[in-house]
Design an enzyme around this catalytic site. Structure first.
Site, PDB file in Angstrom:
ATOM      1  N   CYS A   1      -4.799   2.390  -3.671  1.00 47.29           N
ATOM      2  CA  CYS A   1      -3.556   2.916  -3.068  1.00 47.29           C
ATOM      3  C   CYS A   1      -2.381   1.979  -3.319  1.00 47.29           C
ATOM      4  O   CYS A   1      -1.476   1.849  -2.477  1.00 47.29           O
ATOM      5  CB  CYS A   1      -3.702   3.180  -1.573  1.00 47.29           C
ATOM      6  SG  CYS A   1      -4.919   4.427  -1.193  1.00 47.29           S
TER       7      CYS A   1
ATOM      8  N   ASP B   1       2.982  -4.981   8.056  1.00 49.42           N
ATOM      9  CA  ASP B   1       1.748  -4.207   7.926  1.00 49.42           C
ATOM     10  C   ASP B   1       0.601  -5.206   8.037  1.00 49.42           C
ATOM     11  O   ASP B   1       0.369  -6.001   7.123  1.00 49.42           O
ATOM     12  CB  ASP B   1       1.764  -3.491   6.561  1.00 49.42           C
ATOM     13  CG  ASP B   1       0.464  -2.750   6.285  1.00 49.42           C
ATOM     14  OD1 ASP B   1      -0.511  -2.924   7.052  1.00 49.42           O
ATOM     15  OD2 ASP B   1       0.420  -2.010   5.279  1.00 49.42           O
TER      16      ASP B   1
ATOM     17  N   HIS C   1       0.871  -1.180   0.000  1.00 51.10           N
ATOM     18  CA  HIS C   1       0.000   0.000   0.000  1.00 51.10           C
ATOM     19  C   HIS C   1       0.911   1.234   0.000  1.00 51.10           C
ATOM     20  O   HIS C   1       2.018   1.190   0.550  1.00 51.10           O
ATOM     21  CB  HIS C   1      -0.830  -0.053   1.287  1.00 51.10           C
ATOM     22  CG  HIS C   1      -1.916   0.951   1.402  1.00 51.10           C
ATOM     23  ND1 HIS C   1      -1.688   2.255   1.766  1.00 51.10           N
ATOM     24  CD2 HIS C   1      -3.247   0.851   1.234  1.00 51.10           C
ATOM     25  CE1 HIS C   1      -2.842   2.908   1.816  1.00 51.10           C
ATOM     26  NE2 HIS C   1      -3.806   2.081   1.491  1.00 51.10           N
TER      27      HIS C   1
ATOM     28  N   LYS D   1     -10.234  -1.165  10.489  1.00 49.03           N
ATOM     29  CA  LYS D   1     -10.336  -2.383   9.667  1.00 49.03           C
ATOM     30  C   LYS D   1     -10.800  -3.565  10.508  1.00 49.03           C
ATOM     31  O   LYS D   1     -11.091  -4.629   9.992  1.00 49.03           O
ATOM     32  CB  LYS D   1      -8.980  -2.733   9.052  1.00 49.03           C
ATOM     33  CG  LYS D   1      -8.244  -1.582   8.407  1.00 49.03           C
ATOM     34  CD  LYS D   1      -8.538  -1.460   6.942  1.00 49.03           C
ATOM     35  CE  LYS D   1      -7.587  -0.470   6.302  1.00 49.03           C
ATOM     36  NZ  LYS D   1      -8.014  -0.041   4.988  1.00 49.03           N
TER      37      LYS D   1
ATOM     38  N   GLN E   1      -4.502  -5.581   6.794  1.00 47.49           N
ATOM     39  CA  GLN E   1      -5.476  -6.499   6.188  1.00 47.49           C
ATOM     40  C   GLN E   1      -5.368  -7.908   6.766  1.00 47.49           C
ATOM     41  O   GLN E   1      -5.910  -8.858   6.193  1.00 47.49           O
ATOM     42  CB  GLN E   1      -5.283  -6.546   4.659  1.00 47.49           C
ATOM     43  CG  GLN E   1      -5.487  -5.220   3.970  1.00 47.49           C
ATOM     44  CD  GLN E   1      -6.942  -4.748   3.994  1.00 47.49           C
ATOM     45  OE1 GLN E   1      -7.868  -5.525   4.209  1.00 47.49           O
ATOM     46  NE2 GLN E   1      -7.149  -3.454   3.775  1.00 47.49           N
TER      47      GLN E   1
HETATM   48  N1  PMP Z   1      -1.767  -0.951   4.515  1.00 55.78           N
HETATM   49  C1  PMP Z   1      -2.719  -1.713   3.980  1.00 55.78           C
HETATM   50  C2  PMP Z   1      -2.379  -3.109   3.519  1.00 55.78           C
HETATM   51  C3  PMP Z   1      -4.025  -1.220   3.882  1.00 55.78           C
HETATM   52  O1  PMP Z   1      -4.978  -1.980   3.346  1.00 55.78           O
HETATM   53  C4  PMP Z   1      -4.310   0.075   4.344  1.00 55.78           C
HETATM   54  C5  PMP Z   1      -5.704   0.666   4.227  1.00 55.78           C
HETATM   55  N2  PMP Z   1      -6.321   0.447   3.003  1.00 55.78           N
HETATM   56  C6  PMP Z   1      -3.283   0.825   4.891  1.00 55.78           C
HETATM   57  C7  PMP Z   1      -2.024   0.279   4.966  1.00 55.78           C
HETATM   58  C8  PMP Z   1      -3.497   2.213   5.407  1.00 55.78           C
HETATM   59  O2  PMP Z   1      -4.363   2.192   6.493  1.00 55.78           O
HETATM   60  P1  PMP Z   1      -4.944   3.554   7.109  1.00 55.78           P
HETATM   61  O3  PMP Z   1      -5.474   4.333   5.940  1.00 55.78           O
HETATM   62  O4  PMP Z   1      -6.011   3.081   8.045  1.00 55.78           O
HETATM   63  O5  PMP Z   1      -3.829   4.248   7.792  1.00 55.78           O
END
Ligand code: PMP
Length: 405
Positions: A363, A199, A122, A225, A202
């Site tokens: 993203c 990270d 991401h 999440k 997910q």
């Molecule tokens: N890493 C991953 C794998 C994600 O799916 C996301 C959110 N889509 C993020 C980071 C960023 O999370 P946040 O926007 O809640 O900070």
């Protein structure tokens, strides 16, 4: 046996109608819906003990502080951290990675040093490291993706060098659904004395995580999440590793003493929690973790695996469908394209039928570049989804396709 049909009633939003159609919410990868247990915990805080934490001797402040620390202990137990002081509250995954990128690289990165990430990250696990590398004179190396959406780990061996300071990668791809072989990557990294940051944005809501058993150095995730509110997240780090890092932000709560000659910093976790925290968010996160634990994360994983199988087999029967991300081990997230229809058009027509999916690059622009596609349609499932949701989604998709070709 867990009654997942009954559990749907815990989520008030699931009885909403969109354009007159019952909501089918398949955008859980972006954010999850909130159960009444979480909504009520936040309401109760604001209605009966709203107060600042760690500051007042009065009853309300003590009660809010106790609730905050109970939530911290709840997170600690959920991921099996050794100490509650290893749980740092942040605004979310992005905030946690920015904290780590800044503090870790300030401490450990010299000009010429390297970090390793992957092609499936991401943006929030790419850009903070790019900024840190720019500041510190380091560089980023990238583990490439194979055609099926798994990582090419043979390349990782070649990327590791004596200058590698950290390997930062996602447990589960938010776009491809791939579940990465965390144990293999960690053991390779540790055999070279390189720490890892995972990270878990997910992963936390889909599978059991034991940071001690997996020997994870740093782990980050977002509350929203995992059925908690937005604006709250966690950075976990091994005590020894976190305590050698410099603070990220200065301010109240993160100090032992302040004078114009010398300021000393608080111990963990407060050293990394400058300012008044998101108290309601922390309490909501505590309630969400309790709620998920009561259902049982392994029950959740089993139910979602069934949904994934069912949805993928139904989708594969649609002519022209291309599933992007076909790893053997996936979480309940499916990215797809149909013929040369633009994902956005499908997303819009699904929305008009009450089905919420995500479209675009999620993203993860490097993934889109890797597969030379403009974006995907992504359906991501939660334990409150059921086979009827999948059926509605498939029927709505067929209708959308018939209108677009
Ligand atoms: N890493 C991953 C794998 C994600 O799916 C996301 C959110 N889509 C993020 C980071 C960023 O999370 P946040 O926007 O809640 O900070």
């Amino acid at each position: 046996m867990t009654d997942f049909e009954k559990i749907r009633n815990d989520f008030p939003i699931l009885s909403e109608h969109i354009y007159g159609k019952p909501l089918v919410y398949l955008d859980n990868g972006a954010t999850t819906q909130k159960p009444a247990a979480v909504i009520n915990a936040i309401k109760e805080y604001y209605e009966s003990y709203n107060s600042n934490v760690h500051r007042g001797v009065h009853f309300l402040s003590q009660k809010a502080t106790d609730a905050e620390e109970a939530a911290r202990s709840g997170v600690q137990r959920f991921i099996n951290a050794a100490h509650s002081s290893e749980i740092i509250f942040t605004k979310g995954t992005t905030d946690a990675i920015n904290l780590l990128a800044y503090s870790f690289c300030k401490k450990h990165m010299q000009p010429g040093d390297e970090l390793i990430i992957t092609e499936m990250e991401h943006h929030s696990n790419i850009v903070p490291w790019q900024i840190a590398c720019e500041d510190r004179g380091g560089s980023l190396k990238v583990i490439p993706l194979k055609d099926d959406g798994t990582l090419d780990l043979a390349v990782l061996e070649k990327l590791i060098s004596p200058r590698t300071r950290l390997i930062a990668f996602t447990w589960v791809s938010n776009t491809l659904g791939t579940v990465n072989p965390v144990a293999d990557i960690i053991s390779l990294a540790h055999s070279h004395n390189i720490p890892v940051m995972i990270d878990a944005a997910q992963a936390i809501q889909h599978m059991a995580i034991d940071v001690q058993a997996s020997d994870i150095d740093f782990l980050v995730f977002s509350g929203h999440k995992i059925y908690a509110p937005t604006g709250i997240g966690v950075l976990y780090g091994k005590h020894a590793l976190l305590s050698e890092l410099p603070p990220y932000q200065g301010g109240g709560s993160m100090i032992k003493s302040v004078s114009f000659n010398e300021t000393t910093y608080a111990d963990l976790p407060f050293r990394f929690e400058a300012g008044t925290p998101n108290i309601a968010g922390i309490i909501g996160l505590g309630a969400a973790i309790k709620y998920v634990s009561e259902i049982g994360i392994n029950n959740i994983a089993a139910h979602e695996a069934e949904l994934l199988d069912y949805a993928e087999s139904e989708l594969k029967q649609i002519p022209g469908i291309r599933i992007v991300g076909t790893a053997p081990h996936k979480a309940a997230t499916i990215s797809f394209l149909v013929g040369d229809i633009h994902p956005y058009d499908i997303g819009e027509l699904l929305d008009k039928q009450g089905v919420a999916v995500r479209t675009g690059h999620h993203c993860c622009q490097p993934i889109m570049d890797r597969y030379a596609i403009p974006g995907t349609v992504r359906a991501s499932f939660s334990f409150y989804n059921n086979k009827a949701d999948v059926d509605t989604f498939i029927a709505a998709l067929k209708k959308a396709i018939s209108m677009l070709v």
